[in-house]
Every structure is written in C-alpha cells, then in structure tokens.
Design a protein around this motif. Structure first.
Motif, PDB file in Angstrom:
ATOM      1  N   GLY A   1       2.916  -2.239 -27.451  1.00  9.54           N
ATOM      2  CA  GLY A   1       1.952  -1.673 -26.577  1.00  9.54           C
ATOM      3  C   GLY A   1       2.541  -0.883 -25.568  1.00  9.54           C
ATOM      4  N   SER A   2       1.812  -0.559 -24.710  1.00  5.75           N
ATOM      5  CA  SER A   2       2.322   0.180 -23.419  1.00  5.75           C
ATOM      6  C   SER A   2       1.523  -0.442 -22.120  1.00  5.75           C
ATOM      7  CB  SER A   2       2.206   1.670 -23.747  1.00  5.75           C
ATOM      8  OG  SER A   2       0.892   1.991 -23.911  1.00  5.75           O
ATOM      9  N   PHE A   3       2.465   0.046 -21.070  1.00  5.89           N
ATOM     10  CA  PHE A   3       1.996  -0.406 -19.651  1.00  5.89           C
ATOM     11  C   PHE A   3       1.511   1.073 -18.903  1.00  5.89           C
ATOM     12  CE2 PHE A   3       4.688  -4.105 -20.677  1.00  5.89           C
ATOM     13  CZ  PHE A   3       3.804  -5.027 -20.165  1.00  5.89           C
ATOM     14  N   ASP A   4       0.487   0.999 -18.234  1.00  3.63           N
ATOM     15  CA  ASP A   4       0.085   1.911 -17.455  1.00  3.63           C
ATOM     16  C   ASP A   4      -0.269   1.501 -15.918  1.00  3.63           C
ATOM     17  OD1 ASP A   4       0.027   4.277 -19.412  1.00  3.63           O
ATOM     18  OD2 ASP A   4      -1.418   2.976 -20.194  1.00  3.63           O
ATOM     19  N   TRP A   5       0.158   2.470 -14.877  1.00  2.62           N
ATOM     20  CA  TRP A   5      -0.150   2.219 -13.533  1.00  2.62           C
ATOM     21  C   TRP A   5      -1.732   1.962 -13.334  1.00  2.62           C
ATOM     22  CZ3 TRP A   5       3.022  -0.315 -10.362  1.00  2.62           C
ATOM     23  CH2 TRP A   5       4.663  -0.134 -10.846  1.00  2.62           C
ATOM     24  N   ARG A   6      -2.237   0.868 -12.730  1.00  2.69           N
ATOM     25  CA  ARG A   6      -3.649   0.786 -12.503  1.00  2.69           C
ATOM     26  C   ARG A   6      -4.213   1.568 -11.304  1.00  2.69           C
ATOM     27  NH1 ARG A   6      -4.337  -5.491 -11.522  1.00  2.69           N
ATOM     28  NH2 ARG A   6      -6.238  -4.964 -10.990  1.00  2.69           N
ATOM     29  N   TYR A   7      -3.257   2.240 -10.676  1.00  6.09           N
ATOM     30  CA  TYR A   7      -3.711   3.061  -9.495  1.00  6.09           C
ATOM     31  C   TYR A   7      -2.809   4.418  -9.239  1.00  6.09           C
ATOM     32  CZ  TYR A   7      -4.844  -1.727  -8.469  1.00  6.09           C
ATOM     33  OH  TYR A   7      -5.243  -3.089  -8.591  1.00  6.09           O
ATOM     34  N   SER A   8      -3.568   5.521  -8.986  1.00  4.56           N
ATOM     35  CA  SER A   8      -2.941   6.816  -8.797  1.00  4.56           C
ATOM     36  C   SER A   8      -1.727   6.825  -7.503  1.00  4.56           C
ATOM     37  CB  SER A   8      -3.891   7.835  -8.645  1.00  4.56           C
ATOM     38  OG  SER A   8      -4.538   7.667  -7.421  1.00  4.56           O
ATOM     39  N   ASN A   9      -2.293   5.905  -6.677  1.00  3.90           N
ATOM     40  CA  ASN A   9      -1.154   5.976  -5.315  1.00  3.90           C
ATOM     41  C   ASN A   9      -0.484   4.625  -5.047  1.00  3.90           C
ATOM     42  OD1 ASN A   9      -0.048   6.366  -2.696  1.00  3.90           O
ATOM     43  ND2 ASN A   9      -2.192   5.631  -1.803  1.00  3.90           N
ATOM     44  N   VAL A  10       0.739   4.713  -5.758  1.00  4.50           N
ATOM     45  CA  VAL A  10       1.486   3.410  -5.806  1.00  4.50           C
ATOM     46  C   VAL A  10       2.833   3.627  -4.837  1.00  4.50           C
ATOM     47  CG1 VAL A  10       2.947   1.908  -7.321  1.00  4.50           C
ATOM     48  CG2 VAL A  10       0.586   3.125  -8.006  1.00  4.50           C
ATOM     49  N   PRO A  11       2.996   2.876  -4.119  1.00  6.44           N
ATOM     50  CA  PRO A  11       4.097   2.820  -3.326  1.00  6.44           C
ATOM     51  C   PRO A  11       5.595   3.101  -3.901  1.00  6.44           C
ATOM     52  CG  PRO A  11       2.762   1.171  -2.413  1.00  6.44           C
ATOM     53  CD  PRO A  11       2.087   1.511  -3.789  1.00  6.44           C
ATOM     54  N   GLY A  12       6.467   3.834  -3.558  1.00  8.48           N
ATOM     55  CA  GLY A  12       7.404   4.321  -4.265  1.00  8.48           C
ATOM     56  C   GLY A  12       8.376   3.014  -4.381  1.00  8.48           C
ATOM     57  N   ALA A  13       8.728   2.103  -3.739  1.00 11.26           N
ATOM     58  CA  ALA A  13       9.390   0.932  -3.714  1.00 11.26           C
ATOM     59  C   ALA A  13       9.027   0.030  -4.965  1.00 11.26           C
ATOM     60  CB  ALA A  13       9.562   0.048  -2.574  1.00 11.26           C
TER      61      ALA A  13
ATOM     62  N   ASN B   1       7.490  -1.231  11.866  1.00 11.91           N
ATOM     63  CA  ASN B   1       5.995  -1.291  11.665  1.00 11.91           C
ATOM     64  C   ASN B   1       5.647  -1.959  10.321  1.00 11.91           C
ATOM     65  OD1 ASN B   1       5.935   1.084   9.480  1.00 11.91           O
ATOM     66  ND2 ASN B   1       6.825   2.080  11.280  1.00 11.91           N
ATOM     67  N   LEU B   2       4.440  -2.428   9.976  1.00 13.65           N
ATOM     68  CA  LEU B   2       4.103  -2.835   8.605  1.00 13.65           C
ATOM     69  C   LEU B   2       2.919  -2.118   8.329  1.00 13.65           C
ATOM     70  CD1 LEU B   2       3.437  -6.642   7.959  1.00 13.65           C
ATOM     71  CD2 LEU B   2       1.407  -5.051   7.850  1.00 13.65           C
ATOM     72  N   ASN B   3       2.827  -1.979   6.885  1.00 15.81           N
ATOM     73  CA  ASN B   3       1.891  -1.278   5.901  1.00 15.81           C
ATOM     74  C   ASN B   3       1.656  -2.131   5.161  1.00 15.81           C
ATOM     75  OD1 ASN B   3       0.745   1.539   5.595  1.00 15.81           O
ATOM     76  ND2 ASN B   3       1.494   0.882   3.529  1.00 15.81           N
ATOM     77  N   LEU B   4       0.128  -2.196   4.967  1.00 17.03           N
ATOM     78  CA  LEU B   4      -0.362  -3.007   3.962  1.00 17.03           C
ATOM     79  C   LEU B   4      -1.277  -2.281   2.890  1.00 17.03           C
ATOM     80  CD1 LEU B   4      -1.557  -5.839   2.441  1.00 17.03           C
ATOM     81  CD2 LEU B   4      -3.319  -5.700   4.320  1.00 17.03           C
ATOM     82  N   TRP B   5      -0.797  -2.405   1.759  1.00 15.83           N
ATOM     83  CA  TRP B   5      -1.244  -1.370   0.655  1.00 15.83           C
ATOM     84  C   TRP B   5      -2.178  -2.344  -0.453  1.00 15.83           C
ATOM     85  CZ3 TRP B   5      -0.660  -1.557  -4.523  1.00 15.83           C
ATOM     86  CH2 TRP B   5      -1.027  -0.490  -5.332  1.00 15.83           C
ATOM     87  N   HIS B   6      -3.119  -2.062  -0.733  1.00 13.28           N
ATOM     88  CA  HIS B   6      -4.099  -2.849  -1.522  1.00 13.28           C
ATOM     89  C   HIS B   6      -4.971  -2.248  -2.695  1.00 13.28           C
ATOM     90  CE1 HIS B   6      -6.357  -6.580  -2.953  1.00 13.28           C
ATOM     91  NE2 HIS B   6      -7.585  -5.738  -2.801  1.00 13.28           N
ATOM     92  N   ASN B   7      -4.838  -2.329  -3.985  1.00 19.03           N
ATOM     93  CA  ASN B   7      -5.504  -1.529  -4.857  1.00 19.03           C
ATOM     94  C   ASN B   7      -5.444  -0.004  -4.634  1.00 19.03           C
ATOM     95  OD1 ASN B   7      -6.077  -4.146  -6.049  1.00 19.03           O
ATOM     96  ND2 ASN B   7      -8.292  -3.901  -5.538  1.00 19.03           N
ATOM     97  N   GLY B   8      -4.224   0.517  -4.352  1.00 17.39           N
ATOM     98  CA  GLY B   8      -4.222   1.938  -4.290  1.00 17.39           C
ATOM     99  C   GLY B   8      -4.663   2.528  -2.879  1.00 17.39           C
ATOM    100  N   ARG B   9      -4.934   1.728  -1.894  1.00 17.79           N
ATOM    101  CA  ARG B   9      -4.958   2.341  -0.522  1.00 17.79           C
ATOM    102  C   ARG B   9      -4.377   1.475   0.494  1.00 17.79           C
ATOM    103  NH1 ARG B   9     -11.183   2.117   0.976  1.00 17.79           N
ATOM    104  NH2 ARG B   9     -11.153  -0.178   0.377  1.00 17.79           N
ATOM    105  N   THR B  10      -4.131   2.071   1.586  1.00 18.85           N
ATOM    106  CA  THR B  10      -3.500   1.677   2.775  1.00 18.85           C
ATOM    107  C   THR B  10      -4.680   0.998   3.539  1.00 18.85           C
ATOM    108  OG1 THR B  10      -1.831   3.182   2.594  1.00 18.85           O
ATOM    109  CG2 THR B  10      -2.275   2.107   4.731  1.00 18.85           C
TER     110      THR B  10
END
Length: 591
Positions: free
Chosen positions: A406-418, A484-493
């Motif tokens: 099978g294959s994996f795909d990202w669930r979100y279009s905007n994913v942090p690079g790290a 600083n801190l950045n919280l990302w959740h489900n494709g959004r900051t």
C-alpha cells in the motif's frame, strides 16, 4: 391325327446348332364336310380350344429372362453402394484424432492416419475454468508451470483435417479429455529406526518429484531421474521430524506431510512440529508425536502451554496430538513453551532439567504494519491505503508479520518541514513512537511507546471495530534562537507565542520528543544551579516532553529570552490555549 414339330430358329443363341426341337404335339384333325366338323357336340369345341391354348403356351417367350436381368442390375448397384460406404467409413476413420492419458505428460494427442494439424490446445481447472498454461512437445501436452497433484483438469483440443477430405468429414474435430492428475502418499508417517544412519521413506506409488525440509514452508525440491517407490534421507538426529512432499509427475506439486522418527527402545519420547527453537505464527498448531501410545506416555495429563493460550489439545490418533490456539492465539512477540509431563523427553527440547520442555518464539508485528494501523486509526499525520485485510484476528495478525502492500499520503496540504522530513515508512522513529503513546493513552496503557503483545492485541481489536481517534494531529515547534513557540494542528497554525527556554547552564535540549505526561496543574520541584532546591506548587497547563523539561505556564516579567531551567515557559493565556492540543504523544520539536 396330325403331328406338328415346333422349332426355334435362333442362330445367335443356339449356335452351333441351327435349330432346336421344342416339342412335338399330336392331335386329331377333324374331318371337314361342307366347312363343318364331322364331330358333333361340345367336345369338338373344347378340343380345338385346348389345342390353341397349348400352342400359345409353347410358342410364347419365357417371362423369366427380363427378371433375371433386373436382379443383376440391382446386385451391381448394391455392390457399388457398399464400396462407396466403405470408402466413406475409411475416410472417417483415417481422419479421426483422439486424446488419451500419458505416462509422463499431461495428455497425448493421437493424430489421424490421413494427417492434419493441431489448431488449439486449452487446459482449464476449477469451478471458474481457470486456465492452466501448457505447451506441446510433439504429440504430448505438458504444463509449463507446476500443477497440484489430485486436481481435475479439462483438456480441449481442436484438430484441423486435411483439405482434400475436410469437405466430407468436416474441417475440424473437437476433442475433450478430463484428467485427474495422479497422486501418491507415504506408507508410514511414524518410523522406529535402529542404528541405521538413514531414514527410509516408502510410497504407495512411484514418485518423480520429491521435496523435503525441516517444515512445510522450507522445502528443497528435486526431480528424480526415474520414478522410485522409496527414498533414503540422511538422519540428522536420533529423533525428529521432517516435512515430505512427493508426486508421481515431474510437473506436479503436493502438500507436505510430516514424518517422525524415533530410536528403537522402550523409553517414552516425543517429537514436535514445528521443531522447538523455531518460530511460530500466532495461530500455528503444535503437533506432538509420541514413540508410544499417548495414554501410556502421558496418562490422563496434557502438556501445559505458556503463556496461557485459549485452545485445546486434540488427539489425532493413538500416537499424535495437536494443540490448536484460538482467539488471539499465542500473541505477537510471545515466547511459547510446552512442558511434557511424566518425564517424557522431547527431541530438540531444552537441555538439562528442562529437557522435556520445548520453546518457540512468535515474531512481533512489523513497524510498517504498526504504522499502517496507526494511520488507519487517525494517530498519524498520514493516511494509508492498500490491500484489504479481512477483519479477523488471524488475518490481522498475519498481516502484522507480513504487511500488505500500500501507500501513505499526507493528510494535510500544509505540513511543517521538520515533521515532513522526520517521516519514513517502515522505519522506527519519533513520529511512530508518539503515535503509539497517543494510542496507549486512549486505551488505558502506560504510555511507554513500546508495541508489545498486549498493545498489538488492542490495536488490532480497534482496527477490526473501526475505533478511530477524532482528535487530529498536533505538532509543536520551539525556536531556541527566536524564543517562540508555534502550535500546528490539522494543517493550521493555532497558536504562536513568545517563550522562555533554558539558561546556558540548564539549556533546553534540542531534538524531537513526544509528550509523556499531561497535567492541568502540578507542583514542580528540583535543584537550582547554585545547589539550592525549589518547590513551586500550582504550575498550570503542564506537558512534560523530555525528562524534566515541559511546556507550561509561568509568570515572568518578560518573555522571549532564556530564563528557565530547561522548560518552555509561556504566559498563562497562551499556555491555556496550547495545553488542550498537546496530549500524551504530541511531538515537541526543539531547534
């Protein structure tokens, strides 16, 4: 009285005689007086009429000659018809092909005397007419791949007749033959051997293809130069088992049977299949074969199985019994042990005091399958699609050991690079560990990130029941240089806020760590750089991610530069917003 000679003048028919006397007739000629007969009464009339009839009869042509000529013509016609029928029958016979069984090949095509050519050959099997690849070698039909023994095949052949005779008998002939591929079996499965160094295997029918090995999944196949009804193999141990498969044809395969052997003697012994020391599948049966009847060797006892596994021992015959696990089976990653009572020795068992105990290892689930299930259940930032696995415990456990494609795909279009850079399918990593911890937290496990037998059982049960997580996926990045801190959740900051990280003597370690403890309020205590201790109660919105380092609220005069002892400090309001999005398993990336 008058004498009359009747002769036939026929030179062509009667030669060399010129004429032939047919008959001589005498009769009285009546006297004529004035044109009337001198005889009176009816007799004179009857005599004259009789003479005329006799004359006509003797002088008329024979009626039998034309009949004989007619019968002759009929005979000639009959002979001609018989000859034509014989030629037609000969034509049919000389152009008729046939199919028959063959001693070596799958079948044989018997071509007609008048010649012809094979137009097509088709072999199918099963209720859905699955095609079996074959080839022709002269008049023989051979499978190009191995075919199971004792399988029904249907052979269809179309033969094209020569053109000169096709107009009479038909251009093609269709042939069909049902073939049951031959099979054989062992004469004995349990052998008692003397001092000989070989194992003698005898078969009910001669075999041409032969395979053997330590178990049915690891067989070495051989094609014999000629059919044999017995084969000798080396004896690797005093007692043991071997898997044997044999077939009468070189192009056949057959299921493996287990052969057990023991040394001659009176002491009770047993052999196990699979052999002790090898791997077991979660639902693999364990078969024990005894050198004596089971009742004599074990009495009323039955060997205990560890770990405690649902299942029963079934007696197959007087010397063979099998344990068939049920339900979840032995468990992925388990160590299975079977101990024989009454001092019965187990061939290949542990040495010393435990020589009656056999030990096996069940492989754990693969990392790739772990990721597939976690993705399906919503614990990863990726989704998975691939080959469907049946919603049964056995099928899911088999898939855990041998993952489907099978294959994996990202669930979100905007994913942090790290986060994107840290993901590797099939490889253990922090992302997978954090997802395991999140699942453990939701299902009342200690969140240690280790996928043991109990975790696999719960994970598979959740997959079968379709119990997905609906929380989503969070990822926290902490910048040491930017403070600083950045919280990302489900494709959004969701939150961006200044923070205080550790001072140079107690720095916040860089790296990616999953949250392992999540507290709305707690007391934080420790040792200051000068050696003094601190004890701060009422610290709110705490998410521990690396040792004593945590995300939490802490009141400071300023934010945005290193002030803590390793923690990531925030003002109360943003800390309260971050905390609901950072449950156990959430990744905190410090860089």
């Amino acid at each position: 009285m008058v004498n009359v000679d009747y002769r036939i003048h026929d030179i062509a028919r009667m030669s060399p005689l010129k004429e032939a006397l047919v008959a001589r007739v005498s009769y009285l000629k009546p006297a004529e007086t004035g044109g009337r007969s001198t005889f009176r009464g009816r007799s004179t009339f009857r005599t004259s009429r009789s003479a005329r009839r006799t004359h006509r009869r003797l002088t008329a042509p024979s009626p039998r000659a034309p009949r004989r000529r007619h019968l002759g013509a009929v005979g000639v016609a009959a002979l001609l018809l018989l000859a034509i029928g014989g030629l037609v029958a000969l034509a049919f016979v000389s152009t008729k092909a046939s199919l028959s069984n063959d001693d070596t090949a799958l079948a044989r095509i018997n071509m007609p005397l008048a010649g012809g050519s094979v137009q097509s050959v088709t072999v199918v099997t099963g209720p859905h007419s699955r095609q079996v690849p074959v080839e022709r070698r002269g008049d023989q039909i051979w499978p190009t791949h191995t075919v199971p023994a004792h399988q029904l095949l249907r052979v269809d052949v179309v033969v094209k007749r020569p053109g000169w005779i096709g107009w009479l008998t038909g251009q093609t002939q269709k042939l069909r033959l049902n073939v049951m591929t031959p099979s054989t079996s062992l004469v004995e499965h349990n052998l008692t051997l003397g001092p000989t160094k070989t194992i003698l295997l005898r078969f009910k029918e001669p075999v041409r293809a032969f395979a053997y090995g330590p178990d049915p999944t690891h067989l070495t196949r051989q094609v014999l130069a000629k059919p044999l009804d017995h084969i000798r193999l080396p004896r690797p141990a005093e007692a043991g088992t071997i898997a044997v498969a044999a077939a009468p044809r070189a192009w056949e395969t057959s299921p493996a049977a287990i052969v057990s052997w023991f040394p001659a003697g009176s002491s009770a012994g047993a052999v196990a299949n699979p052999a002790p020391g090898t791997q077991l599948g979660p639902h693999t049966p364990i078969t024990l074969t005894f050198s004596q009847p089971i009742d004599k060797a074990l009495g009323n006892s039955r060997p205990p199985v560890s770990p405690n596994t649902p299942g029963t021992w079934q007696v197959l015959n007087s010397q063979v019994m099998v344990f068939k696990p049920q339900g979840y089976g032995y468990g992925l990653g388990s160590t299975v042990q079977v101990a024989l009572p009454n001092g019965v020795k187990l061939a290949g068992g542990q040495q010393g005091a435990s020589s009656s105990t056999g030990t096996w290892k069940v492989p754990g689930g693969s990392t790739l399958r772990l990721q597939q299930l976690l993705a399906q259940l919503g614990y990863l930032p990726v989704s998975w699609s691939g080959h469907h696995t049946s919603a049964t415990m056995q099928a899911q456990e088999d898939a855990a050991i041998k993952p489907p494609s099978g294959s994996f795909d990202w669930r979100y279009s905007n994913v942090p690079g790290a986060l994107r850079g840290a993901w590797t399918p099939g490889a253990s990593g922090t992302i997978t560990r954090g997802a395991v911890m999140a699942f453990q937290n939701d299902h009342n496990f200690t969140p240690d990130g280790v996928a043991g037998a109990a975790l696999w059982r719960s994970l598979i049960n959740a997959a079968i029941a379709g119990k997905r997580s609906h929380f989503g996926y969070s990822y926290v990045t902490v910048s040491l240089s930017g403070q600083n801190l950045n919280l990302w959740h489900n494709g959004r900051t969701m939150v961006t806020t200044p923070v205080n990280t550790g001072i140079p003597s107690r720095p916040t370690d860089p790296g990616t760590f999953p949250v392992y403890e999540h507290l709305s309020v707690t007391t934080m205590s420790g040792t200051n750089p000068d050696g003094s201790t601190y004890n701060d109660p009422g610290i709110q919105w705490v998410s521990y991610f690396n040792g004593g380092d945590a995300l939490h609220a802490f009141t400071r005069a300023q934010y945005g530069f290193p002030q803590s002892l390793g923690c990531v400090e925030m003002q109360l309001d943003p800390a309260g917003k971050v905390w609901p999005y950072t449950p156990i398993g959430t990744l905190v990336h410090v860089a």
